[in-house]
Each structure stands twice: as C-alpha cells, then as structure tokens.
Design a protein around this motif. Sequence first.
Motif, short mmCIF file in Angstrom:
data_model
loop_
_atom_site.label_atom_id
_atom_site.label_comp_id
_atom_site.label_asym_id
_atom_site.label_seq_id
_atom_site.Cartn_x
_atom_site.Cartn_y
_atom_site.Cartn_z
N ARG A 1 22.43 45.27 8.27
CA ARG A 1 21.85 46.14 7.25
C ARG A 1 21.22 45.33 6.12
N LYS B 1 17.93 43.98 7.32
CA LYS B 1 16.94 45.06 7.37
C LYS B 1 16.45 45.41 5.97
N HIS C 1 12.65 44.98 4.49
CA HIS C 1 11.92 46.10 3.88
C HIS C 1 11.49 45.76 2.46
#
Length: 148
Positions: A26, A29, A33
């Motif tokens: 996570r 990610k 982003h």
Amino acid sequence: MWDVVVGVNAVLSTAIVAIAATYAARQVKEARHSRAIATLLSIHGEYQSPELSRVRRRLQCDQLGDLRALIPEDRERLGNLLQKLELLAFLVNRDLVDTDDVVALFPGIPLTFSKARPYVEMRRQVHPDYARQTERLVLKYDRDVSAH
C-alpha cells in the motif's frame, strides 16, 4: 505442548509477514500515485503557462488561420503545445499516470487535438508517428466519456 507453541508461533509469524507485506504494498502504491500526481501538476502548470494558454485559446477559437501555413512563431508555439500533449499521452499510455486524473486535469485535450488535426496531418507527411501517442489518448477520452 511444544508442538502447539511452535504451530501458533508459525501462524502468528506468517500473519505478521502478510500484514507487513500488505502495508508495504500500500505504501508503494501511495508513493507511486503521489509521484504521478506531482508529475501531472507540474505538467499542468506548464500547460497553463501564458504562451501555451494563448496558443490553445487561439487554436480552439480558429484564430490561427491555416495551420499548414503558420508564421514561424505560431508554428513553434503550436509545436510546443502538441509536445506537451504528447508527453501527457506517453505517461498515460505507459500507465505511469492514471487516465482519469489526466481527463480531470486536462478536459480540453480532445478539442485541442481535433482543432490541431490539419497541422498534425501535415507533420505526419514527414514524421509518420507525429502525435500518435496523443491520438491514442484522445481515444481513451472517448471511451472514458462513454463509460460514465
């Protein structure tokens, strides 16, 4: 008894590793982003520069005249605008930035590309792949609008 302790320890260790791996995934990610958004915001700032805004507005209002016979300054400005679109399209087509983010930040790309089509076609006579990434991006806009 010792076998139960070892078994429970193994289960707990596996659970901790799984939780840590999920958390790490996570984090990766979210970092990806964040970098993508920072990149888009940087490009957006350049895209909104007075020079590119002016040429984009003139293009969209059909004030540039015959795009196949531009004065050198307008040809350079239009080329800069299309290069910025090509960069955005490259990032989207390589899945380095999210299509939805680009659509949200740059809603006018299909209109801009459509208005620039005569210039693009002229450039493709010499460089057949000129603005191909942007053309692919515009198709994604069409699918995105249809999907919503």
